[in-house]
Scaffold this motif. Structure first.
Motif, PDB file in Angstrom:
ATOM      1  N   SER A 205      -7.673  19.762  -2.394  1.00 37.77           N
ATOM      2  CA  SER A 205      -6.584  19.186  -1.588  1.00 37.77           C
ATOM      3  C   SER A 205      -7.135  18.226  -0.527  1.00 37.77           C
ATOM      4  O   SER A 205      -6.438  17.335  -0.054  1.00 37.77           O
ATOM      5  N   THR A 206      -8.400  18.416  -0.143  1.00 39.43           N
ATOM      6  CA  THR A 206      -9.001  17.562   0.904  1.00 39.43           C
ATOM      7  C   THR A 206      -9.843  16.432   0.314  1.00 39.43           C
ATOM      8  O   THR A 206     -10.463  15.667   1.058  1.00 39.43           O
ATOM      9  N   ALA A 207      -9.896  16.329  -1.004  1.00 39.79           N
ATOM     10  CA  ALA A 207     -10.775  15.320  -1.630  1.00 39.79           C
ATOM     11  C   ALA A 207     -10.113  13.938  -1.609  1.00 39.79           C
ATOM     12  O   ALA A 207      -8.920  13.811  -1.327  1.00 39.79           O
ATOM     13  N   CYS A 208     -10.914  12.906  -1.896  1.00 41.98           N
ATOM     14  CA  CYS A 208     -10.347  11.561  -1.949  1.00 41.98           C
ATOM     15  C   CYS A 208     -10.914  10.794  -3.140  1.00 41.98           C
ATOM     16  O   CYS A 208     -12.012  11.079  -3.620  1.00 41.98           O
ATOM     17  N   LEU A 209     -10.117   9.828  -3.583  1.00 36.81           N
ATOM     18  CA  LEU A 209     -10.478   9.026  -4.763  1.00 36.81           C
ATOM     19  C   LEU A 209     -10.678   7.575  -4.320  1.00 36.81           C
ATOM     20  O   LEU A 209      -9.758   6.936  -3.816  1.00 36.81           O
ATOM     21  N   LEU A 210     -11.897   7.075  -4.511  1.00 41.44           N
ATOM     22  CA  LEU A 210     -12.223   5.706  -4.098  1.00 41.44           C
ATOM     23  C   LEU A 210     -12.523   4.831  -5.317  1.00 41.44           C
ATOM     24  O   LEU A 210     -12.836   5.329  -6.401  1.00 41.44           O
ATOM     25  N   HIS A 211     -12.456   3.538  -5.114  1.00 44.41           N
ATOM     26  CA  HIS A 211     -12.852   2.555  -6.138  1.00 44.41           C
ATOM     27  C   HIS A 211     -13.107   1.252  -5.371  1.00 44.41           C
ATOM     28  O   HIS A 211     -12.271   0.868  -4.540  1.00 44.41           O
ATOM     29  N   PRO A 212     -14.206   0.561  -5.644  1.00 47.20           N
ATOM     30  CA  PRO A 212     -14.429  -0.695  -4.903  1.00 47.20           C
ATOM     31  C   PRO A 212     -13.449  -1.775  -5.337  1.00 47.20           C
ATOM     32  O   PRO A 212     -13.267  -2.764  -4.612  1.00 47.20           O
ATOM     33  N   LEU A 213     -12.832  -1.590  -6.516  1.00 48.13           N
ATOM     34  CA  LEU A 213     -11.930  -2.558  -7.136  1.00 48.13           C
ATOM     35  C   LEU A 213     -12.703  -3.861  -7.453  1.00 48.13           C
ATOM     36  O   LEU A 213     -13.670  -4.138  -6.759  1.00 48.13           O
ATOM     37  N   PRO A 214     -12.365  -4.607  -8.452  1.00 50.37           N
ATOM     38  CA  PRO A 214     -11.187  -4.479  -9.309  1.00 50.37           C
ATOM     39  C   PRO A 214     -11.334  -3.335 -10.314  1.00 50.37           C
ATOM     40  O   PRO A 214     -12.422  -3.053 -10.783  1.00 50.37           O
ATOM     41  N   LYS A 215     -10.178  -2.707 -10.611  1.00 52.31           N
ATOM     42  CA  LYS A 215     -10.192  -1.639 -11.607  1.00 52.31           C
ATOM     43  C   LYS A 215      -9.552  -2.121 -12.901  1.00 52.31           C
ATOM     44  O   LYS A 215      -8.795  -3.105 -12.893  1.00 52.31           O
ATOM     45  N   ARG A 216      -9.880  -1.399 -13.955  1.00 55.83           N
ATOM     46  CA  ARG A 216      -9.284  -1.728 -15.271  1.00 55.83           C
ATOM     47  C   ARG A 216      -8.725  -0.452 -15.873  1.00 55.83           C
ATOM     48  O   ARG A 216      -7.847   0.158 -15.272  1.00 55.83           O
ATOM     49  N   ASP A 217      -9.274  -0.055 -17.023  1.00 51.43           N
ATOM     50  CA  ASP A 217      -8.713   1.132 -17.682  1.00 51.43           C
ATOM     51  C   ASP A 217      -9.341   2.435 -17.208  1.00 51.43           C
ATOM     52  O   ASP A 217      -8.979   3.500 -17.679  1.00 51.43           O
ATOM     53  N   GLU A 218     -10.304   2.362 -16.262  1.00 53.85           N
ATOM     54  CA  GLU A 218     -11.001   3.597 -15.874  1.00 53.85           C
ATOM     55  C   GLU A 218     -10.148   4.493 -14.969  1.00 53.85           C
ATOM     56  O   GLU A 218     -10.502   5.644 -14.733  1.00 53.85           O
ATOM     57  N   ILE A 219      -9.024   3.949 -14.473  1.00 51.49           N
ATOM     58  CA  ILE A 219      -8.061   4.800 -13.755  1.00 51.49           C
ATOM     59  C   ILE A 219      -6.698   4.615 -14.421  1.00 51.49           C
ATOM     60  O   ILE A 219      -6.205   3.481 -14.540  1.00 51.49           O
ATOM     61  N   GLU A 220      -6.125   5.718 -14.853  1.00 48.20           N
ATOM     62  CA  GLU A 220      -4.811   5.674 -15.499  1.00 48.20           C
ATOM     63  C   GLU A 220      -3.785   5.115 -14.510  1.00 48.20           C
ATOM     64  O   GLU A 220      -3.794   5.503 -13.332  1.00 48.20           O
ATOM     65  N   GLU A 221      -2.930   4.225 -15.001  1.00 48.47           N
ATOM     66  CA  GLU A 221      -1.974   3.549 -14.116  1.00 48.47           C
ATOM     67  C   GLU A 221      -1.106   4.537 -13.330  1.00 48.47           C
ATOM     68  O   GLU A 221      -0.768   4.301 -12.165  1.00 48.47           O
ATOM     69  N   ALA A 222      -0.767   5.648 -13.992  1.00 50.44           N
ATOM     70  CA  ALA A 222       0.116   6.645 -13.355  1.00 50.44           C
ATOM     71  C   ALA A 222      -0.463   7.153 -12.027  1.00 50.44           C
ATOM     72  O   ALA A 222       0.284   7.584 -11.140  1.00 50.44           O
ATOM     73  N   VAL A 223      -1.782   7.094 -11.884  1.00 51.91           N
ATOM     74  CA  VAL A 223      -2.419   7.569 -10.642  1.00 51.91           C
ATOM     75  C   VAL A 223      -1.967   6.711  -9.460  1.00 51.91           C
ATOM     76  O   VAL A 223      -1.739   7.203  -8.357  1.00 51.91           O
ATOM     77  N   ASP A 224      -1.780   5.413  -9.715  1.00 49.77           N
ATOM     78  CA  ASP A 224      -1.303   4.509  -8.668  1.00 49.77           C
ATOM     79  C   ASP A 224       0.106   4.861  -8.215  1.00 49.77           C
ATOM     80  O   ASP A 224       0.474   4.654  -7.064  1.00 49.77           O
ATOM     81  N   TYR A 225       0.892   5.351  -9.159  1.00 46.93           N
ATOM     82  CA  TYR A 225       2.299   5.630  -8.844  1.00 46.93           C
ATOM     83  C   TYR A 225       2.519   7.063  -8.385  1.00 46.93           C
ATOM     84  O   TYR A 225       3.640   7.464  -8.111  1.00 46.93           O
ATOM     85  N   ALA A 226       1.425   7.828  -8.309  1.00 42.29           N
ATOM     86  CA  ALA A 226       1.563   9.249  -7.975  1.00 42.29           C
ATOM     87  C   ALA A 226       1.910   9.455  -6.498  1.00 42.29           C
ATOM     88  O   ALA A 226       2.340  10.532  -6.107  1.00 42.29           O
ATOM     89  N   ASP A 227       1.686   8.392  -5.686  1.00 40.51           N
ATOM     90  CA  ASP A 227       2.010   8.470  -4.259  1.00 40.51           C
ATOM     91  C   ASP A 227       1.314   9.669  -3.615  1.00 40.51           C
ATOM     92  O   ASP A 227       1.937  10.499  -2.964  1.00 40.51           O
ATOM     93  N   ASP A 228       0.026   9.740  -3.837  1.00 41.89           N
ATOM     94  CA  ASP A 228      -0.792  10.875  -3.386  1.00 41.89           C
ATOM     95  C   ASP A 228      -1.779  10.355  -2.342  1.00 41.89           C
ATOM     96  O   ASP A 228      -2.501   9.391  -2.590  1.00 41.89           O
ATOM     97  N   ASP A 229      -1.786  10.981  -1.160  1.00 41.64           N
ATOM     98  CA  ASP A 229      -2.640  10.522  -0.051  1.00 41.64           C
ATOM     99  C   ASP A 229      -4.123  10.579  -0.355  1.00 41.64           C
ATOM    100  O   ASP A 229      -4.930   9.981   0.359  1.00 41.64           O
ATOM    101  N   ARG A 230      -4.478  11.326  -1.387  1.00 41.68           N
ATOM    102  CA  ARG A 230      -5.903  11.428  -1.722  1.00 41.68           C
ATOM    103  C   ARG A 230      -6.399  10.180  -2.457  1.00 41.68           C
ATOM    104  O   ARG A 230      -7.593   9.979  -2.603  1.00 41.68           O
ATOM    105  N   VAL A 231      -5.459   9.371  -2.925  1.00 43.40           N
ATOM    106  CA  VAL A 231      -5.830   8.108  -3.584  1.00 43.40           C
ATOM    107  C   VAL A 231      -6.003   7.065  -2.486  1.00 43.40           C
ATOM    108  O   VAL A 231      -5.024   6.607  -1.896  1.00 43.40           O
TER     109      VAL A 231
END
Ligand code: NCD
Length: 356
Positions: A299-325
């Motif tokens: 629950s306290t973890a976080c997900l980072l990416h320097p961007l640009p991203k492609r297929d390595e993160i499922e699009e749904a993760v962006d729409y999950a509206d989760d503060d850990r992203v």
């Protein structure tokens, strides 16, 4: 600098560091804990100060008499734009060179001559180049060319790497540290955390620079999740061993996703392969971040990416509206960290902290 260019280039990155002092930013190995903490504090102060019009006016009054050049001859969106905004926040005048084909380098001018020319006109060079040694070449020539006076000291024009070849991206790693520190604020900062780096760790300059910085934190463990052909290279692993930073390799993201405090995703860096134009290597399933991984994260973890991203993160993760992203916040943090970096290089960091 009493070394010839050839002798300077024959040194390892670590051996170059004492020659660079704090006159340029080329390698993550230049940073100790004190300077990392200082940059994070300064970035945070600038961010807060900029919220009022008086604060924003103060910041933009600081470097009005200096001119920056953004010399980016590899593709860039975030790094280029965030440096540009950072310079503008501090009131600098700005110029850019973004394409070798419309500069004199296409007529055969050497990099040293080009840099020397830039230095005739500007007071800061931020550069992104495909050659990992381009920043060192630029710094060496800067030590021979026009000097500027900062707080009474004659200094070479600062050279800042905005990404060099497959090796280093030091300012990205500073903004990653800033993002991690902010995300871990409620749970004691970066010390004691386990961080998983995922993807192309062999040619990913962001993860290489970030790994170097980990020696500055207590009890941090690194987990490398990558296909064999893209695993973290021996030079970094040896560095981590020398500095007692524990690491382990796993063969899928799922193997550690529930145990770690941060997950740092990266894209396959296939611009270094000879792929047909417009085609990209697909990321294998084991190294793709999916919605199910988000569910399994602490629950306290976080997900980072320097961007640009492609297929390595499922699009749904962006729409999950989760503060850990946090990668969109990380992107914004980049601008504030670059304000801090430039303010420090030009000797106005203290003035900012004192005013706050
Ligand atoms: C990275 C880079 O250029 O190395 N991008 C960035 O600066 N944020 C990562 C990448 O291109 O994959």
């Amino acid at each position: 600098m009493d070394l010839s260019l050839q002798d300077f280039l024959s040194l390892s990155e670590a051996e170059r560091v004492p020659y660079i002092k704090d006159h340029a930013i080329l390698y993550a190995q230049q940073f100790d804990r004190e300077s990392l903490d200082y940059h994070c504090r300064l970035a945070d102060t600038c961010r807060k100060m900029h919220k009022t019009s008086e604060g924003a006016d103060f910041l933009s009054s600081l470097l009005r008499h200096w001119t920056a050049l953004n010399f980016f001859v590899q593709p860039s969106s975030r790094t280029f734009l965030s440096f540009n905004s950072a310079q503008s926040t501090l009131g600098m005048r700005r110029a850019s060179v973004r394409d070798i084909n419309i500069s004199s380098m296409s007529k055969g001018e050497t990099l040293t001559d080009s840099i020397r020319t830039f230095i005739s006109y500007v007071d800061l060079v931020v550069m992104r180049h495909g050659d990992s040694d381009a920043g060192a070449v630029a710094y060496w020539i800067a030590t021979k060319a026009r000097k500027i006076n900062i707080n009474g000291e004659e200094r070479p024009i600062p050279i800042v790497s905005g990404g060099s070849g497959t090796k280093q991206h030091p300012t990205q790693s500073l903004l990653d540290i800033y993002t991690l520190e902010k995300s871990f604020e409620p749970i004691g900062g970066i010390d004691g955390k386990t961080i998983m780096l995922v993807g192309d760790l062999k040619r990913g300059r962001t993860v290489r620079s970030l790994s170097y910085l980990m020696k500055n934190y207590n009890d941090v463990e690194l987990v490398f999740a990558a296909p064999d052909r893209y695993q973290m290279q021996d030079d970094i692993l040896q560095f981590l061993d020398t500095h007692d930073v524990p690491w382990r390799m796993v063969d899928s993201l799922s193997a550690a996703v529930a145990d770690v405090d941060a997950i740092y995703m990266t894209r396959i860096q296939d611009e270094w392969d000879n792929l047909a134009p417009g085609t990209h290597e697909a990321t294998s399933d084991e190294f793709c971040f999916k919605l199910e991984h988000l569910r399994n994260m602490k629950s306290t973890a976080c997900l980072l990416h320097p961007l640009p991203k492609r297929d390595e993160i499922e699009e749904a993760v962006d729409y999950a509206d989760d503060d850990r992203v946090v990668y969109w916040r990380q992107e914004r943090n980049g601008m504030w960290m670059r304000v801090a970096i430039i303010a420090k290089l030009f000797g106005v960091g203290e003035a900012i902290l004192e005013r706050a």
